[in-house]
Motif scaffolding. Structure first.
Motif, PDB file in Angstrom:
ATOM      1  N   GLY A   1      45.585  58.440 -67.727  1.00 21.31           N
ATOM      2  CA  GLY A   1      44.110  58.489 -68.723  1.00 21.31           C
ATOM      3  C   GLY A   1      44.886  58.784 -70.137  1.00 21.31           C
ATOM      4  O   GLY A   1      44.502  58.143 -70.990  1.00 21.31           O
TER       5      GLY A   1
ATOM      6  N   PHE B   1      46.960  55.552 -71.150  1.00 22.53           N
ATOM      7  CA  PHE B   1      46.172  54.179 -71.618  1.00 22.53           C
ATOM      8  C   PHE B   1      45.074  54.573 -72.747  1.00 22.53           C
ATOM      9  O   PHE B   1      44.677  53.831 -73.514  1.00 22.53           O
ATOM     10  N   GLY B   2      44.706  55.986 -72.801  1.00 23.76           N
ATOM     11  CA  GLY B   2      43.842  56.214 -74.099  1.00 23.76           C
ATOM     12  C   GLY B   2      44.546  55.849 -75.359  1.00 23.76           C
ATOM     13  O   GLY B   2      44.215  55.388 -76.405  1.00 23.76           O
TER      14      GLY B   2
ATOM     15  N   TYR C   1      38.340  54.957 -61.609  1.00 23.46           N
ATOM     16  CA  TYR C   1      38.839  55.636 -62.611  1.00 23.46           C
ATOM     17  C   TYR C   1      40.032  54.615 -63.117  1.00 23.46           C
ATOM     18  O   TYR C   1      40.387  54.323 -64.481  1.00 23.46           O
ATOM     19  N   LYS C   2      40.909  53.928 -62.418  1.00 19.09           N
ATOM     20  CA  LYS C   2      41.829  53.224 -62.714  1.00 19.09           C
ATOM     21  C   LYS C   2      41.373  52.000 -63.600  1.00 19.09           C
ATOM     22  O   LYS C   2      42.147  51.302 -64.357  1.00 19.09           O
TER      23      LYS C   2
ATOM     24  N   CYS D   1      40.832  52.780 -66.948  1.00 18.97           N
ATOM     25  CA  CYS D   1      42.111  53.271 -67.508  1.00 18.97           C
ATOM     26  C   CYS D   1      42.609  51.916 -67.916  1.00 18.97           C
ATOM     27  O   CYS D   1      42.957  51.761 -69.290  1.00 18.97           O
TER      28      CYS D   1
END
Length: 371
Positions: free
Chosen positions: A107, A110-111, A174-175, A178
């Motif tokens: 997370g 990738f953020g 979630y993936k 992300c």
């Protein structure tokens, strides 16, 4: 240009060697490289090395996965330190490889990538973990839940193993959150099979390039050795199998069944077998430990009459490439990218032991087959 690589290891293992070799190549072309890694490292002098976290960080993250199946949620502090180092390095290209392995917070990473749209991102996929809710491979169990969001996972005890509740639907979402939405990201895969599979996943919006894995043909080439004489294999037709870690998915039980299908003219040799596994193999199989000497392995490949790879899940196995480079034909199952790296000629249906035996005889007894 400045390239920054991220992988679980550097210079060791198949993916680590791929990263190190790419750094060496880019540096020879005048580029600057940094390589961030999570665990093992073998420095080849081609990159500025960045260790992500500590052994304690790794163990804590692995523990979170075992208990809660939250792979990629841990290593927050370690990833923040990495991002500060990335800010200082100022990469033009960030080249991702294996992000699983209990060392990175996906997370946070990738953020940061989404906050820096001017950076080109390349991501080499060595397996399928990037678009599933848990596993790295799904072919062996015939699962296609990754197409629709996962859940009711049949592989919670497979890598990355967990004993916690099934969180695969939530982790899938979630993936997807992300990994999608990066401004300039290209996926690189080693086989046409994986390219087709990615195009059916939530990563389908990104461009995909097929770049075949390569091997060192200065090492893997027809190599004379005393292997046959050393193990008393003179006059035998040698059927070889090799794996860094033998498992059911790699086809160890298949070799046991294959032994029953081949007569005494055939000697089955397996490289990479542990002492515990050796004790459970039937008579007529020569079990050898793993070798770290690539030149020794080239001699073994060259001494064999045929290389058999009964893998039940693989993206583009390099053992097939190594055997063929040493002049030995390959028989494999029609699974994943294995037929592509095997040359696509001697292929059996998955689990068809009779088919494997027939292809072996076709290669080693061509006159008998024609009759």
């Amino acid at each position: 240009m400045r390239y920054l690589f991220i992988n679980s290891v550097y210079g060791v293992g198949s993916t680590g060697r791929i990263v190190a070799e790419k750094c060496r190549q880019l540096r020879s072309e005048g580029h600057e490289c940094a390589a961030a890694y999570g665990r093992a490292c073998a420095d080849n002098g081609a990159a500025q090395l960045i260790r992500i976290g500590t052994k304690a960080d790794y163990l804590v993250h692995a523990g979170i996965v075992r208990l809660l199946d939250l792979n990629g949620y841990g290593s927050g502090a370690a990833t923040r330190r990495l991002l500060r180092q990335m800010e200082r390095f100022r990469p033009d290209v960030v080249w991702l490889h294996n992000l699983h392995g209990y060392y990175l917070n996906i997370g946070l990473l990738f953020g940061w990538l989404k906050e820096h749209p001017q950076i080109r991102v390349l991501w080499t996929l060595h397996d399928c973990w990037a678009f599933t809710g848990h596993c790295a491979h799904f072919s062996a169990v015939g699962c296609d839940r990754w197409r629709s969001g996962c859940g009711d996972c049949p592989q919670l005890r497979a890598y990355p193993k967990t004993y916690g509740p099934d969180r695969t639907q939530a982790y899938y979402r979630y993936k997807r959150a992300c990994f999608t939405g990066v401004a300039d990201l290209t996926l690189i895969v080693p086989s046409e099979w994986l390219a087709r599979t990615v195009k059916q996943s939530f990563l389908s919006g990104y461009p995909v390039e097929v770049r075949r894995n390569q091997i060192d043909r200065n090492i893997f080439r027809p190599t004379p050795s005393d292997f046959r004489a050393r193990y008393g294999l003179a006059g035998k037709t040698v059927v070889l199998g090799a794996a860094s870690v033998w498992t059911r998915e790699k086809g160890l039980p298949d070799f046991c069944r294959l032994r029953e299908k081949l007569d005494s003219r055939y000697a089955i040799v397996l490289v990479g077998v542990t002492e515990k596994q050796k004790s459970g193999l039937p008579a007529g199989i020569l079990a050898l430990p793993r070798t770290a000497d690539a030149e020794e392995l080239a001699g073994i490949y060259s001494a064999a009459d045929v290389f058999v790879n009964p893998t039940h899940q693989d993206t583009y196995p390099t053992v097939n490439l190594e055997a063929r480079a040493c002049g030995t034909s390959v028989v494999t199952y029609d699974v994943g990218g294995s037929p592509e790296s095997a040359g696509g000629e001697h292929i059996a249906a998955e689990g068809d032991i009779d088919g494997l035996a027939e292809e072996i005889r076709r290669l080693t007894e061509p006159a008998a087959v024609l009759l």
